[in-house]
Motif scaffolding. Structure first.
Motif, PDB file in Angstrom:
ATOM      1  N   LYS A 185      -8.077  22.969  11.314  1.00 20.72           N
ATOM      2  CA  LYS A 185      -8.976  22.001  12.254  1.00 20.72           C
ATOM      3  C   LYS A 185      -8.174  21.712  13.555  1.00 20.72           C
ATOM      4  N   ALA A 195      -7.310  12.448  14.552  1.00 22.59           N
ATOM      5  CA  ALA A 195      -8.742  12.869  14.529  1.00 22.59           C
ATOM      6  C   ALA A 195      -8.412  14.532  14.025  1.00 22.59           C
ATOM      7  N   GLU A 197     -11.025  17.538  13.945  1.00 20.64           N
ATOM      8  CA  GLU A 197     -12.358  17.878  14.189  1.00 20.64           C
ATOM      9  C   GLU A 197     -12.547  19.423  14.044  1.00 20.64           C
ATOM     10  N   GLU A 204     -18.586  16.735  10.617  1.00 15.22           N
ATOM     11  CA  GLU A 204     -18.393  15.745  11.366  1.00 15.22           C
ATOM     12  C   GLU A 204     -16.532  15.361  11.547  1.00 15.22           C
ATOM     13  N   THR A 205     -16.338  14.755  12.729  1.00 13.18           N
ATOM     14  CA  THR A 205     -14.729  14.641  12.968  1.00 13.18           C
ATOM     15  C   THR A 205     -14.388  13.504  11.967  1.00 13.18           C
ATOM     16  N   ARG A 207     -11.156  10.880  10.957  1.00  6.68           N
ATOM     17  CA  ARG A 207     -10.167  10.225  11.203  1.00  6.68           C
ATOM     18  C   ARG A 207      -9.137   9.856  10.270  1.00  6.68           C
TER      19      ARG A 207
END
Lengths: 226, 226
Positions: A185, A195, A197, A204-205, A207
């Motif tokens: 990622k 995060a 991403e 979806e990102t 966290r």
DNA sequence: AACGTCATGCTGACGAAGAAGCAATTGGAT
DNA sequence: ATCCAATTGCTTCTTCGTCAGCATGACGTT
């Protein structure tokens, strides 16, 4: 450079390799050097590897290869007989040395792949030396899934990773989440949170707290075969 | 590097390949090694692949190719060359032989680049042997622009091209248009017309008469360095 | 002489990998 | 649709590599 024992062992391995093409097992080496335990062999082997005389695959039976020999055993082992290539590939000079290096492909990676999957060597790939840093360890992974498709990383691509635990914002990294799953990622840090991403709007990102994420390495190259 | 069984099998495959040019089937190997099940062969093959001696296509009959041979079987096989040691210290011993090949980078390619640009060697890149076909000439180009971005081909990527004048519908090819410009596009044929399609909605598909387009080669690999 | 370091030696436990077999299933070819 | 090849799951047994822990002797330093 080498102690007597190390030299003896190297000599023995070399002889065995010449004689029947198969490197000895630890037990056979143990007998040859008249030891009563394999652990001594283990240390000698480690020393030989450190000093660059042999190369090996961890956790594989008889996976030892001699890279070079000290002068006292007759110099190098490099392929002296560079045979004229039958059906020569043409455009590239056959005799030239190649600026490349073999890296182990440690398995597959995607969103949610258990870490165990990237712990064993599936095969080797050659990568251009220009892709690698002078120092630092590298390895390769096969990408599964389309989570990074907008970064031009497709399903089936081989990614080359440089081992490091540091990464700048926006770098593509192999991150270990909760010690459980390894994912490829893009990483961003904000305060104490991290995060991860994907490069695909469908994902979806996510966290995490800083302590939940451990960076294993950074993307430095990509190889795709059609 | 290899166990006895692995070496035996490699030897058998090599011999068969020499004798009649066709690799043996799993059943033939089973008989040759005096096993009662093919699954054993499957495992040995996997080990050989992992160690970089053979290359294969999954789910294809007899799709085995020998990339290199251990010294005990007569050393190298075609595309194998010595590797210089790229900054090799400590725990990372370098490979002695590498299944790779150097290809010339013939320049840059994009929509509308004059053919002259791809006529001189700018430098060399190493590519894994597994990317190349046994016969056929290959070369490399550096991609300029984002016209193939949705195919995962980014600006700055190195594409490996196999020289050929034939291509199936949907293949990514280097096409010479009107003897003038070389582009990297997806090709589709319809009757006597040829469509060259970018992988980017911002570029529109262009159609030509068959005699206006000449396929120079087909995309077989991609290498990207970050 | 006492000490630290280093290469070496030994034991035993442990887990992983290699090898082999059978059965069932998938995938390609024709 | 059918055959053959290849792949995969599961099981069993053997071989092999790894490691923690402790001991010894050589060597140079304090």
């Amino acid at each position: 450079m080498l102690t007597k024992k190390q030299l003896d062992l190297l000599d023995f391995i070399h002889t065995r390799l010449q004689k029947d093409g198969v490197p000895p097992s630890f037990d056979e080496m143990k007998v040859a050097l008249d030891l009563r335990s394999k652990s001594g062999i283990h240390r000698l082997i480690t020393a030989l590897e450190e000093r660059g005389f042999i190369r090996r695959l961890a956790h594989r039976a008889r996976a030892i290869e001699i890279i070079r020999l000290p002068d006292s055993l007759g110099g190098t082992v490099e392929d002296v007989a560079e045979a004229p290539t039958p059906a020569n590939q043409g455009t590239a000079p056959a005799a030239a040395t190649i600026a490349a290096m073999e890296l182990p492909v440690m398995g597959r990676i995607a969103a949610g792949v258990p870490i165990e999957a990237i712990n064993q060597i599936s095969h080797q790939v050659a990568v251009p030396a220009s892709m690698l840093s002078a120092q630092g360890q590298h390895f390769a992974l096969e990408v599964r899934g389309d989570s990074m498709i907008e970064a031009g990383i497709n399903d089936g691509d081989i990614v080359v990773i440089r081992e490091t635990s540091v990464a700048d914002d926006g770098d593509v990294v192999v991150a270990l989440v909760e010690g459980q799953e390894a994912t490829l990622k893009r990483i961003y840090r904000k305060g104490t949170s991290v995060a991860l991403e994907a490069a695909n709007p469908a994902y979806e990102t996510r966290r995490y707290r800083q302590d939940q994420v451990k960076v294993q390495g950074r993307l430095v190259g990509l190889i795709r075969t059609y």
